[in-house]
Design a protein around this motif. Structure first.
Motif, PDB file in Angstrom:
ATOM      1  N   PRO A  36       0.707  -1.087  -0.196  1.00 27.31           N
ATOM      2  CA  PRO A  36       0.002  -0.038  -0.112  1.00 27.31           C
ATOM      3  C   PRO A  36       0.751   1.310  -0.047  1.00 27.31           C
ATOM      4  O   PRO A  36       0.240   2.493  -0.383  1.00 27.31           O
ATOM      5  CB  PRO A  36      -0.863  -0.112   1.307  1.00 27.31           C
ATOM      6  CG  PRO A  36      -0.868  -1.447   1.530  1.00 27.31           C
ATOM      7  CD  PRO A  36       0.475  -2.078   1.171  1.00 27.31           C
ATOM      8  N   ALA A  37       1.841   1.201   0.365  1.00 26.55           N
ATOM      9  CA  ALA A  37       3.028   2.366   0.445  1.00 26.55           C
ATOM     10  C   ALA A  37       3.809   2.521  -0.748  1.00 26.55           C
ATOM     11  O   ALA A  37       5.037   3.191  -0.477  1.00 26.55           O
ATOM     12  CB  ALA A  37       3.721   2.439   1.912  1.00 26.55           C
ATOM     13  N   TRP A  45      -3.025   2.768  -6.527  1.00 25.99           N
ATOM     14  CA  TRP A  45      -2.815   2.263  -7.809  1.00 25.99           C
ATOM     15  C   TRP A  45      -1.972   1.099  -7.782  1.00 25.99           C
ATOM     16  O   TRP A  45      -1.303   0.750  -6.801  1.00 25.99           O
ATOM     17  CB  TRP A  45      -1.988   3.356  -8.613  1.00 25.99           C
ATOM     18  CG  TRP A  45      -2.990   4.544  -9.128  1.00 25.99           C
ATOM     19  CD1 TRP A  45      -3.664   5.297  -7.940  1.00 25.99           C
ATOM     20  CD2 TRP A  45      -2.933   5.368 -10.486  1.00 25.99           C
ATOM     21  NE1 TRP A  45      -4.326   6.100  -8.883  1.00 25.99           N
ATOM     22  CE2 TRP A  45      -3.936   6.418 -10.063  1.00 25.99           C
ATOM     23  CE3 TRP A  45      -2.371   5.088 -11.293  1.00 25.99           C
ATOM     24  CZ2 TRP A  45      -4.060   7.066 -11.087  1.00 25.99           C
ATOM     25  CZ3 TRP A  45      -2.472   5.839 -12.567  1.00 25.99           C
ATOM     26  CH2 TRP A  45      -3.632   7.015 -12.490  1.00 25.99           C
ATOM     27  N   VAL A  46      -1.627   0.581  -8.989  1.00 23.62           N
ATOM     28  CA  VAL A  46      -0.729  -0.591  -9.167  1.00 23.62           C
ATOM     29  C   VAL A  46       0.505   0.026 -10.131  1.00 23.62           C
ATOM     30  O   VAL A  46       0.515   0.719 -11.114  1.00 23.62           O
ATOM     31  CB  VAL A  46      -1.385  -1.604 -10.069  1.00 23.62           C
ATOM     32  CG1 VAL A  46      -0.427  -2.766 -10.625  1.00 23.62           C
ATOM     33  CG2 VAL A  46      -2.689  -2.141  -9.556  1.00 23.62           C
ATOM     34  N   ALA A  59       0.794  -3.863  -5.755  1.00 17.35           N
ATOM     35  CA  ALA A  59      -0.835  -3.755  -5.676  1.00 17.35           C
ATOM     36  C   ALA A  59      -1.109  -3.133  -4.447  1.00 17.35           C
ATOM     37  O   ALA A  59      -0.339  -3.608  -3.200  1.00 17.35           O
ATOM     38  CB  ALA A  59      -1.422  -4.974  -6.134  1.00 17.35           C
ATOM     39  N   PRO A  60      -2.053  -2.397  -4.464  1.00  8.94           N
ATOM     40  CA  PRO A  60      -2.541  -1.652  -3.157  1.00  8.94           C
ATOM     41  C   PRO A  60      -3.324  -2.499  -2.059  1.00  8.94           C
ATOM     42  O   PRO A  60      -3.426  -2.324  -0.808  1.00  8.94           O
ATOM     43  CB  PRO A  60      -3.268  -0.672  -3.308  1.00  8.94           C
ATOM     44  CG  PRO A  60      -4.144  -1.407  -4.669  1.00  8.94           C
ATOM     45  CD  PRO A  60      -2.914  -2.158  -5.239  1.00  8.94           C
ATOM     46  N   SER A  61      -3.474  -4.066  -2.656  1.00  8.68           N
ATOM     47  CA  SER A  61      -4.473  -4.874  -1.710  1.00  8.68           C
ATOM     48  C   SER A  61      -4.051  -6.440  -2.307  1.00  8.68           C
ATOM     49  O   SER A  61      -3.622  -6.525  -3.175  1.00  8.68           O
ATOM     50  CB  SER A  61      -5.550  -4.639  -1.813  1.00  8.68           C
ATOM     51  OG  SER A  61      -6.372  -4.744  -2.950  1.00  8.68           O
ATOM     52  N   THR A  67      -5.747 -10.397  -8.636  1.00 12.23           N
ATOM     53  CA  THR A  67      -6.098 -10.080 -10.098  1.00 12.23           C
ATOM     54  C   THR A  67      -5.084  -9.735 -11.109  1.00 12.23           C
ATOM     55  O   THR A  67      -5.045 -10.045 -12.128  1.00 12.23           O
ATOM     56  CB  THR A  67      -7.212  -8.736  -9.853  1.00 12.23           C
ATOM     57  OG1 THR A  67      -8.336  -9.008  -9.145  1.00 12.23           O
ATOM     58  CG2 THR A  67      -7.763  -8.342 -11.282  1.00 12.23           C
ATOM     59  N   VAL A  68      -4.104  -8.893 -10.512  1.00 12.78           N
ATOM     60  CA  VAL A  68      -2.921  -8.662 -11.687  1.00 12.78           C
ATOM     61  C   VAL A  68      -2.122  -9.744 -11.786  1.00 12.78           C
ATOM     62  O   VAL A  68      -1.518 -10.050 -12.962  1.00 12.78           O
ATOM     63  CB  VAL A  68      -2.203  -7.467 -10.689  1.00 12.78           C
ATOM     64  CG1 VAL A  68      -0.998  -6.980 -11.424  1.00 12.78           C
ATOM     65  CG2 VAL A  68      -3.061  -5.985 -10.774  1.00 12.78           C
ATOM     66  N   ARG A  69      -1.854 -10.433 -10.733  1.00 12.69           N
ATOM     67  CA  ARG A  69      -0.890 -11.618 -10.861  1.00 12.69           C
ATOM     68  C   ARG A  69      -1.369 -12.725 -12.057  1.00 12.69           C
ATOM     69  O   ARG A  69      -0.694 -13.057 -12.961  1.00 12.69           O
ATOM     70  CB  ARG A  69      -0.664 -12.034  -9.571  1.00 12.69           C
ATOM     71  CG  ARG A  69       0.445 -13.409  -9.575  1.00 12.69           C
ATOM     72  CD  ARG A  69       0.672 -14.189  -8.215  1.00 12.69           C
ATOM     73  NE  ARG A  69       1.150 -13.074  -7.331  1.00 12.69           N
ATOM     74  CZ  ARG A  69       0.238 -12.745  -6.399  1.00 12.69           C
ATOM     75  NH1 ARG A  69      -0.925 -12.882  -6.013  1.00 12.69           N
ATOM     76  NH2 ARG A  69       1.156 -11.870  -5.268  1.00 12.69           N
ATOM     77  N   ASP A  70      -2.778 -13.006 -11.771  1.00 11.92           N
ATOM     78  CA  ASP A  70      -3.434 -13.621 -13.036  1.00 11.92           C
ATOM     79  C   ASP A  70      -3.427 -13.182 -14.411  1.00 11.92           C
ATOM     80  O   ASP A  70      -3.236 -13.852 -15.251  1.00 11.92           O
ATOM     81  CB  ASP A  70      -4.920 -13.939 -12.553  1.00 11.92           C
ATOM     82  CG  ASP A  70      -4.900 -14.986 -11.167  1.00 11.92           C
ATOM     83  OD1 ASP A  70      -4.022 -15.761 -10.701  1.00 11.92           O
ATOM     84  OD2 ASP A  70      -6.117 -15.151 -10.780  1.00 11.92           O
TER      85      ASP A  70
END
Length: 240
Positions: A36-37, A45-46, A59-61, A67-70
């Motif tokens: 997150p930081a 953002w990513v 990624a922030p969460s 989602t991004v990894r997939d």
């Protein structure tokens, strides 16, 4: 297998900016972590950075990371910092970049000979820099970010007015993030190269790693003329 020392330093910078333990894989691939930081992107953002055939992504969460990894598993590493390719696999609301990331070592630097044009040194907070930003417009001034520099400003004047300026902000890992701005009517005359050369000379003398981050082709050409090597790219996205 030997590793480019310039690439090692550049990767170390972005690993530090990730704000959580993460490394660029020596064998390629994409590492996605929750941070997150993260300093790779605006909050929430990513952030995606590709350097030397390997990428790190923050990624922030945890949900966003999954989602991004997939999604990125379907892309080659070289496409991870491409806006169009990322839009093809993720729901993207807003994008910053991509920007090329270029670096130079002392032995690879090609400085501009001093004297023509005359480059003057000012305080990084000098009021004449604000005048240059005003005539350059919000978009170009924002891209350059001269107000963020922590070094002196290296400027060229014409008719008493600053028409080009460069400097750098000290980033983590002893990095000098270079900022360059030229007034619109004075572009194409080598002033960005002259002022940028002075700023890079100052940074190298201080033992810093100069970084040139650029989106527009003109800026990228200036960096290459000074001996910078493009090692990768950075992209920030806000998920929809």
């Amino acid at each position: 297998m030997s590793i480019d020392p310039l690439l090692v330093r550049a990767r170390g910078l972005w690993e530090d900016l990730a704000s959580v333990p993460v490394s660029f894989s020596l064998v390629g691939g994409v590492s996605v972590v929750v941070s997150p930081a993260s300093g790779l992107c605006p909050p929430g953002w990513v952030g995606l950075v590709v350097l030397g055939g390997s990428a790190i992504v923050t990624a922030p969460s945890e949900d966003a990371a999954v989602t991004v990894r997939d999604a990125l598993a379907n892309l080659p590493v070289g496409a991870v910092a491409g806006a169009d390719s990322v839009r093809g696999v993720l729901p993207v609301a807003r994008v910053l970049g991509p920007a090329a990331l270029a670096y130079v070592s002392e032995d690879g630097f090609r400085p501009v000979p001093t004297g023509v044009p005359t480059v003057e040194q000012l305080s990084g907070e000098h009021v004449d820099l604000r005048g240059l930003e005003q005539v350059s417009g919000d978009q170009d001034a924002g891209e350059a970010g001269l107000w963020e520099i922590t070094s002196p400003a290296f400027v060229v004047r014409e008719g008493g007015q600053v028409v080009a300026a460069a400097g750098y902000r000290v980033w983590p890992s002893r990095t000098a993030h270079v900022s360059v701005l030229t007034a619109p009517e004075w572009r194409g005359r080598g002033l960005a190269r002259a002022t940028g050369s002075a700023a890079v000379t100052h940074a190298l003398a201080a033992g810093l790693l100069p970084q040139w981050r650029a989106r527009v082709p003109e800026s990228r050409r200036v960096a290459l003329a000074l001996g910078f090597r493009e090692l990768g790219a950075q992209l920030s996205i806000e998920l929809g």
